[in-house]
Enzyme design. Structure first.
Site, PDB file in Angstrom:
ATOM      1  N   HIS A 138       0.819  -1.217   0.000  1.00  0.00           N
ATOM      2  CA  HIS A 138       0.000   0.000   0.000  1.00  0.00           C
ATOM      3  C   HIS A 138       0.853   1.267   0.000  1.00  0.00           C
ATOM      4  O   HIS A 138       1.876   1.358   0.680  1.00  0.00           O
ATOM      5  CB  HIS A 138      -1.004   0.001   1.155  1.00  0.00           C
ATOM      6  CG  HIS A 138      -0.444   0.031   2.538  1.00  0.00           C
ATOM      7  ND1 HIS A 138      -0.186   1.206   3.213  1.00  0.00           N
ATOM      8  CD2 HIS A 138      -0.123  -0.962   3.404  1.00  0.00           C
ATOM      9  CE1 HIS A 138       0.270   0.945   4.420  1.00  0.00           C
ATOM     10  NE2 HIS A 138       0.324  -0.371   4.570  1.00  0.00           N
ATOM     11  N   ASP A 162       6.205   1.606   6.931  1.00  0.00           N
ATOM     12  CA  ASP A 162       4.891   1.006   6.681  1.00  0.00           C
ATOM     13  C   ASP A 162       4.114   1.984   5.801  1.00  0.00           C
ATOM     14  O   ASP A 162       3.612   2.987   6.288  1.00  0.00           O
ATOM     15  CB  ASP A 162       4.191   0.794   8.029  1.00  0.00           C
ATOM     16  CG  ASP A 162       2.786   0.259   7.915  1.00  0.00           C
ATOM     17  OD1 ASP A 162       2.380  -0.134   6.808  1.00  0.00           O
ATOM     18  OD2 ASP A 162       2.086   0.260   8.939  1.00  0.00           O
ATOM     19  N   GLU A 172      -5.176   1.423   2.681  1.00  0.00           N
ATOM     20  CA  GLU A 172      -5.001   0.320   3.626  1.00  0.00           C
ATOM     21  C   GLU A 172      -5.060   0.793   5.063  1.00  0.00           C
ATOM     22  O   GLU A 172      -5.611   0.110   5.930  1.00  0.00           O
ATOM     23  CB  GLU A 172      -3.668  -0.382   3.349  1.00  0.00           C
ATOM     24  CG  GLU A 172      -3.497  -1.720   4.077  1.00  0.00           C
ATOM     25  CD  GLU A 172      -2.949  -1.589   5.490  1.00  0.00           C
ATOM     26  OE1 GLU A 172      -2.998  -2.566   6.246  1.00  0.00           O
ATOM     27  OE2 GLU A 172      -2.451  -0.482   5.844  1.00  0.00           O
ATOM     28  N   GLU A 173      -4.502   1.970   5.350  1.00  0.00           N
ATOM     29  CA  GLU A 173      -4.418   2.434   6.733  1.00  0.00           C
ATOM     30  C   GLU A 173      -5.786   2.764   7.338  1.00  0.00           C
ATOM     31  O   GLU A 173      -5.893   2.924   8.551  1.00  0.00           O
ATOM     32  CB  GLU A 173      -3.500   3.652   6.836  1.00  0.00           C
ATOM     33  CG  GLU A 173      -2.032   3.363   6.564  1.00  0.00           C
ATOM     34  CD  GLU A 173      -1.365   2.491   7.623  1.00  0.00           C
ATOM     35  OE1 GLU A 173      -2.037   2.075   8.579  1.00  0.00           O
ATOM     36  OE2 GLU A 173      -0.159   2.215   7.476  1.00  0.00           O
ATOM     37  N   ASP A 224       3.761  -6.187   3.864  1.00  0.00           N
ATOM     38  CA  ASP A 224       3.521  -5.119   4.835  1.00  0.00           C
ATOM     39  C   ASP A 224       4.563  -5.195   5.942  1.00  0.00           C
ATOM     40  O   ASP A 224       5.426  -6.085   5.949  1.00  0.00           O
ATOM     41  CB  ASP A 224       2.105  -5.238   5.408  1.00  0.00           C
ATOM     42  CG  ASP A 224       1.464  -3.889   5.664  1.00  0.00           C
ATOM     43  OD1 ASP A 224       2.176  -2.973   6.133  1.00  0.00           O
ATOM     44  OD2 ASP A 224       0.249  -3.746   5.425  1.00  0.00           O
ATOM     45  N   HIS A 278       4.184   2.092  13.361  1.00  0.00           N
ATOM     46  CA  HIS A 278       3.345   3.281  13.495  1.00  0.00           C
ATOM     47  C   HIS A 278       3.966   4.331  14.416  1.00  0.00           C
ATOM     48  O   HIS A 278       3.279   5.193  14.955  1.00  0.00           O
ATOM     49  CB  HIS A 278       1.921   2.936  13.948  1.00  0.00           C
ATOM     50  CG  HIS A 278       1.091   2.325  12.872  1.00  0.00           C
ATOM     51  ND1 HIS A 278      -0.284   2.295  12.906  1.00  0.00           N
ATOM     52  CD2 HIS A 278       1.441   1.729  11.708  1.00  0.00           C
ATOM     53  CE1 HIS A 278      -0.749   1.692  11.821  1.00  0.00           C
ATOM     54  NE2 HIS A 278       0.289   1.338  11.080  1.00  0.00           N
TER      55      HIS A 278
END
Length: 411
Positions: free
Chosen positions: A86, A203, A237-238, A258, A338
């Site tokens: 993504h 990410d 995606e997030e 991922d 994250h």
């Protein structure tokens, strides 16, 4: 009547996997990090990725909003497979223009405000871009003393200081700021000589670089996959929707690339690829997951197996959207997901190798070329002769149960 059983196809190891161009992967990663792409602000990174595909000579299509579906032609068109990463990242949005001339914000995606504190950022207004810093409400020990260490953590506890004269809501309005303006935090990448890579938004920009690097390795080698392969690049995606818009009926398998979580209690390692067996959406496809494990073993690719409790990916979005496909998840081992994420060159190389091996391998089951069919050719996980039965036979209750008066200590 007996039916032949289709087990996961045995993939014999190639003489060698195609050579990887790690310099290309690292260059691509840094270029991706230079392009702000929080969810909803992804046109720039879509255009960049499309140009990378064009440079390789790979055809692609783009959905209305920007998800990309490329194609590497195989010897057979079906059962086709997809491999997805993504393009979107976490970010923030303006929630409030505050009377003190600062900006209240809300997150885009799920991440903690503790990783936003101190971050430099760009606000995208309707007409210009403004720079600023995300700060706690109480920032100066000289003004607040010990309160700076006891204030709560949360998005209501931070604000953005804009690098313009702004002492009131009116000043912010005069700068063209509005509720709903997008905010992108600086990635702050740093690559160490020993291979460690630190940055926000690894990410999933590291996996995008890996997927483009895997495509380049296959194109440069001139090898043709067994079946059509569709590299997918998604943009939401997030926030949960992910790959659902870019899939077509002929795709029978999908592997998501991922971030993989290296943390206490996890089996992931920053120097290896991870094959995830289950995330919060449930187990991944047994046959596809074990195929990936077998490929890693055949090609001596450094890998770990893991299970993630608080995690979902493009694979979950695809299945929840009603697609009847086999799904799996593989990733690059990384610390502090994250947040300020860190991975290692070795993890990116291992993930690229595993992606190439998968893209060149045979499908899980030829029967998958059809969405519906008979039992003939259907896969089998455990054969009847391999099924274990309990070693202790339970007695027949009739042999010991007193049916008469006094049973269970009655009258």
């Amino acid at each position: 009547m007996t039916h032949p059983v289709a087990r996961p196809t045995e993939d014999t190891p190639l003489t060698a996997l195609p050579a990887l161009d790690y310099a290309y992967i690292e260059e691509t990663l840094l270029q991706l990090l230079a392009i702000p792409s929080p969810v909803g602000l992804t046109d720039g990174v879509v255009r960049y990725t499309a140009n990378r595909l064009e440079a390789m000579g790979l055809p692609y299509e783009i959905t209305r909003r920007g998800a990309i579906r490329a194609t590497i032609k195989g010897r057979d068109p079906k059962p086709a497979r997809a491999i997805v990463a993504h393009l979107d990242t976490l970010g923030a949005m303006v929630r409030e223009l505050k009377p003190n001339g600062r900006v209240g914000i809300v997150p885009i995606g799920h991440w903690s405000s503790r990783f936003a504190e101190g971050g430099r950022l760009t606000i995208f207004t309707d007409n210009q871009q403004l720079r600023g810093t995300c700060l706690p409400l109480k920032t100066s020990g000289h003004a607040f003393g010990g309160e700076i260490d006891t204030q709560p953590v949360g998005w209501e506890q931070v604000e953005v200081r804009v690098d313009q004269l702004s002492n009131s809501k009116a000043d912010l309005e005069a700068l063209g700021l509005n509720v709903g303006d997008w905010i992108a935090f600086d990635p702050q990448p740093e690559i160490q000589p020993d291979g460690y890579i630190n940055s926000r938004y690894l990410d999933d920009k590291a996996a995008v670089a890996v997927l483009l690097g895997a495509c380049k390795a296959i194109v440069d080698s001139g090898r043709m996959p067994a079946v059509d392969v569709h590299p997918l690049f998604t943009i939401t995606e997030e926030v949960g929707s992910g790959s659902s818009a870019a899939l077509q009926g002929e795709i029978a398998e999908m592997v998501s690339l991922d971030i993989a979580i290296a943390a206490p209690g996890q089996n992931t390692n920053e120097q290896a690829a991870t094959i995830c067996m289950q995330d919060m959406s449930g187990p991944f496809d047994y046959h596809l997951t074990h195929k990936l494990i077998n490929l890693a073993q055949l090609h001596n690719i450094s890998h770990r197996r893991d299970v993630f409790k608080y995690y979902r990916s493009d694979s979950a979005a695809a299945v929840e959207a009603g697609n009847d496909i086999r799904t799996a998840l593989i990733g690059f081992g990384a610390d502090a997901s994250h947040g300020y994420e860190r991975t290692h060159k070795d993890a990116l190389i291992s993930l690229t190798q595993l992606s190439v091996a998968y893209m060149l391998s045979n499908p899980v089951a030829r029967r998958d070329r059809k969405s519906m069919g008979s039992l003939e050719g259907f896969t089998e996980q455990i054969r009847p002769e391999d099924m274990l039965t309990p070693a202790t036979q339970l007695p027949d209750p009739e042999s010991f149960f007193d049916q008469g008066e006094g049973a269970f200590g009655g009258r």
